[in-house]
Design a protein around this motif. Structure first.
Motif, PDB file in Angstrom:
ATOM      1  N   UNK A 202       0.841  -1.158   0.060  1.00 30.07           N
ATOM      2  CA  UNK A 202      -0.226  -0.037   0.016  1.00 30.07           C
ATOM      3  C   UNK A 202       0.896   1.266   0.181  1.00 30.07           C
ATOM      4  N   UNK A 203       1.985   1.349   0.999  1.00 28.96           N
ATOM      5  CA  UNK A 203       2.893   2.384   0.831  1.00 28.96           C
ATOM      6  C   UNK A 203       3.625   2.915  -0.544  1.00 28.96           C
ATOM      7  N   UNK A 212      11.315   4.691  -2.538  1.00 27.24           N
ATOM      8  CA  UNK A 212      11.346   3.925  -1.492  1.00 27.24           C
ATOM      9  C   UNK A 212      11.454   4.730   0.041  1.00 27.24           C
ATOM     10  N   UNK A 213      11.951   5.942  -0.078  1.00 28.04           N
ATOM     11  CA  UNK A 213      12.094   6.698   1.313  1.00 28.04           C
ATOM     12  C   UNK A 213      10.345   6.918   1.549  1.00 28.04           C
ATOM     13  N   UNK A 214       9.746   7.184   0.916  1.00 28.91           N
ATOM     14  CA  UNK A 214       8.256   7.690   1.106  1.00 28.91           C
ATOM     15  C   UNK A 214       7.476   6.311   1.505  1.00 28.91           C
ATOM     16  N   UNK A 215       7.727   5.268   0.648  1.00 30.33           N
ATOM     17  CA  UNK A 215       7.160   4.035   1.062  1.00 30.33           C
ATOM     18  C   UNK A 215       7.430   3.519   2.444  1.00 30.33           C
ATOM     19  N   UNK A 216       8.667   3.558   2.860  1.00 28.55           N
ATOM     20  CA  UNK A 216       8.950   3.187   4.160  1.00 28.55           C
ATOM     21  C   UNK A 216       8.531   4.069   5.042  1.00 28.55           C
ATOM     22  N   UNK A 217       8.450   5.404   4.892  1.00 28.55           N
ATOM     23  CA  UNK A 217       8.234   6.397   5.830  1.00 28.55           C
ATOM     24  C   UNK A 217       6.611   6.181   6.087  1.00 28.55           C
TER      25      UNK A 217
END
Length: 286
Positions: A202-203, A212-217
């Motif tokens: 979903x992220x 990747x940064x936004x997904x992990x955040x």
């Protein structure tokens, strides 16, 4: 309450909420400059911000009416935020008469948690937005210039804030479903790995750009909140009265309906009543 009175109350509360939003939008026009500076700050932290005019943070617009609609959108955003106490109260006052006392207590608690969680999500989005923009704009070749449209940037900011804010509410929804008896802790525990995997997917899908940064955040705090929600369900169900647990049964296995304390059979016959004496007292049989 008769239907007409119910509709009349709904109309009155909608009018009050809309008037509060209009007043908030007017306030938004007056505070546009500091609000826009706050919204633009993440972009100004990126190397691409000064490519058009070195030393200055520059966004562009290409339409005659685009600058006006930008001001209107920012003012509307300020109006919604400023008037939120009014329209939230109107929603609460309209729904409250239909709730039981314990439901009112839970709704107060959920409202008290929902607003801080939403603000926490938006704050996280704002905090990582400059790094996320730098990553996305960094894929451009070195001989190009980033001419970011002002309307496109505003849409990106709003999408990020809303996605992060709403996503932080999902664990609270799980807790609500547990309280009303729709979702048990055993079910949540059973599908834990699947839910965590879906959160990361979903992220990656829902965030603009999908870096990747936004997904992990987005995914990592959701997983933490998910485990907190699961812990709350576990502690809450432990405090409930002990009931028979059928969570170990498969989907095709029926739960027992009769206790095994005694064999099931025909009920014991009642003792025969004493024979009735039809003869009145003092009479003699012939």
């Amino acid at each position: 309450m008769p239907l007409m009175e119910h509709l009349r109350e709904l109309r009155n509360r909608l009018v009050i909420a809309l008037l509060a939003m209009v007043v908030g939008i007017v306030v938004g026009f007056f505070v546009f400059d500091p609000v826009w500076a706050f919204i633009k700050e993440p972009f100004c932290e990126t190397p691409a911000a000064g490519q058009l005019r070195p030393g200055e943070c520059t966004l562009i617009f290409s339409g005659i009416f685009q600058s006006f609609f930008l001001t209107l959108k920012v003012a509307a955003l300020v109006g919604i935020v400023v008037s939120s106490p009014v329209w939230l109260y109107q929603i609460w006052a309209f729904v409250t008469p239909a709730l039981y006392r314990n439901e009112k207590k839970y709704s107060f608690a959920f409202l008290g948690l929902a607003i801080p969680l939403f603000l926490l999500g938006t704050a996280l989005a704002y905090f990582i937005m400059d790094t996320s923009l730098a990553i996305l704009l960094g894929f451009a070749p070195s001989d190009t210039v980033a001419a970011v449209q002002i309307d496109e940037y505003l849409s990106y900011v709003l999408i990020m804030l809303v996605i992060f804010g709403v996503s932080f509410e999902l664990p609270l929804l799980l807790v609500f479903l547990n309280i009303i008896g729709v979702l048990s802790h055993a079910t949540v525990k059973k599908h834990r790995r699947t839910v965590v995997f879906v959160m990361f997917v979903f992220g990656a899908v829902i965030t603009p750009g999908g870096d990747p940064l936004t997904m992990m955040a987005l995914a990592a705090p959701m997983v933490v909140l998910y485990f907190l929600a699961e812990g709350f369900m576990f502690l809450r169900e432990r405090r409930l009265p002990n009931t028979e647990d059928f969570s170990h049964l498969s989907d095709d296995e029926a739960s027992p309906l009769v206790e095994d304390h005694a064999p099931v059979g025909d009920p014991a016959p009642l003792d025969d009543p004493a024979p009735l004496d039809d003869d009145p007292p003092g009479s003699s049989k012939r």
